[in-house]
Design an enzyme around this catalytic site. Structure first.
Site, PDB file in Angstrom:
ATOM      1  N   HIS A  57       0.724  -1.103   0.041  1.00 28.19           N
ATOM      2  CA  HIS A  57      -0.065  -0.031  -0.041  1.00 28.19           C
ATOM      3  C   HIS A  57       0.820   1.285  -0.133  1.00 28.19           C
ATOM      4  O   HIS A  57       0.525   2.216  -0.682  1.00 28.19           O
ATOM      5  CB  HIS A  57      -0.849  -0.044   1.129  1.00 28.19           C
ATOM      6  N   HIS A  72       0.478  -3.931   9.190  1.00 27.57           N
ATOM      7  CA  HIS A  72       1.962  -3.663   8.852  1.00 27.57           C
ATOM      8  C   HIS A  72       2.760  -3.036   9.887  1.00 27.57           C
ATOM      9  O   HIS A  72       2.210  -2.164  10.733  1.00 27.57           O
ATOM     10  CB  HIS A  72       2.019  -2.856   7.723  1.00 27.57           C
TER      11      HIS A  72
END
Length: 220
Positions: free
Chosen positions: A118, A166
């Site tokens: 991302h 993450h």
């Protein structure tokens, strides 16, 4: 070099970096557990940064560029955006870092963690949009476009940490690798321009600044 340094620190399990990663993970997770609105916003930002959102956006951009007969720019978009995704998957496969583990997760993702796809996708995607469309942005539109791009890149990366999928170091690595990839593609594009008899592009004016006078911003 910054990406290589981050990778070495992650592989070596450097204590200060691990503590920073764990602290961000735990503190943001604790904050999100009791705030449904915050989670909804983070999920929305995360969805904006998913591959299918970029596919829709850049299919339109590439179609518009081809319609305007800007084949060189269209190829730049295809190679830069598509190549970034492939590069991210290859690096993830090589590093094979597990995602954060939480007792009560608010989001779930499959696959490995380093670097954040991302974050890398946001860095590459918004940089490409700026480089392509800067020639048709004038006056206050340029700083506004830069500001929106920077805020979206930061927000998408933050959402991945806030959702617990993450680590901070994953996001930073995605930013750095994405920026390096764009720089490499821009250098290649400028080589292509020189071979075509043009000088290197002034990036403050976009990759193909010559197209600006002939384009109407209302056509975008």
């Amino acid at each position: 070099m910054p990406f290589g340094l981050l990778l070495l620190l992650v592989e070596a399990q450097w204590s200060p970096l691990l503590r920073a990663d764990d602290a961000a993970r735990d503190n943001l997770h604790a904050f999100a557990l009791t705030r449904g609105g915050f989670v909804a916003v983070m999920e929305a930002l995360s969805n904006i940064g998913r591959w299918w959102a970029y596919l829709i956006c850049f299919t339109v951009v590439i179609g518009w560029l081809l319609w305007r007969r800007l084949v060189r720019l269209a190829l730049f978009v295809v190679v830069t955006v598509g190549g970034s995704g492939l590069l991210n998957e290859l690096v993830k496969l090589a590093v094979h870092r597990a995602r954060p583990v939480l007792i009560d997760p608010i989001a779930n993702e499959t696959g490995t963690s380093f670097p954040s796809g991302h974050a890398q996708g946001a860095m590459v995607g918004y940089a490409v949009l700026l480089l392509v469309f800067l020639p048709v942005l004038h006056g206050a539109a340029r700083p506004i476009a830069f500001t929106v791009a920077v805020l979206m890149v930061l927000a998408i990366g933050f959402s991945r940490v806030a959702l617990g999928v993450h680590y901070v170091s994953d996001v930073l690595a995605g930013y750095v690798l994405g920026a390096a990839w764009v720089a490499l593609m821009v250098a290649s594009f400028n080589t292509w321009r020189r071979e075509g008899g043009r000088g290197p592009a002034d990036l403050a004016a976009g990759l193909e600044p010559e197209i600006g006078p002939g384009l109407d911003p209302r056509e975008i």
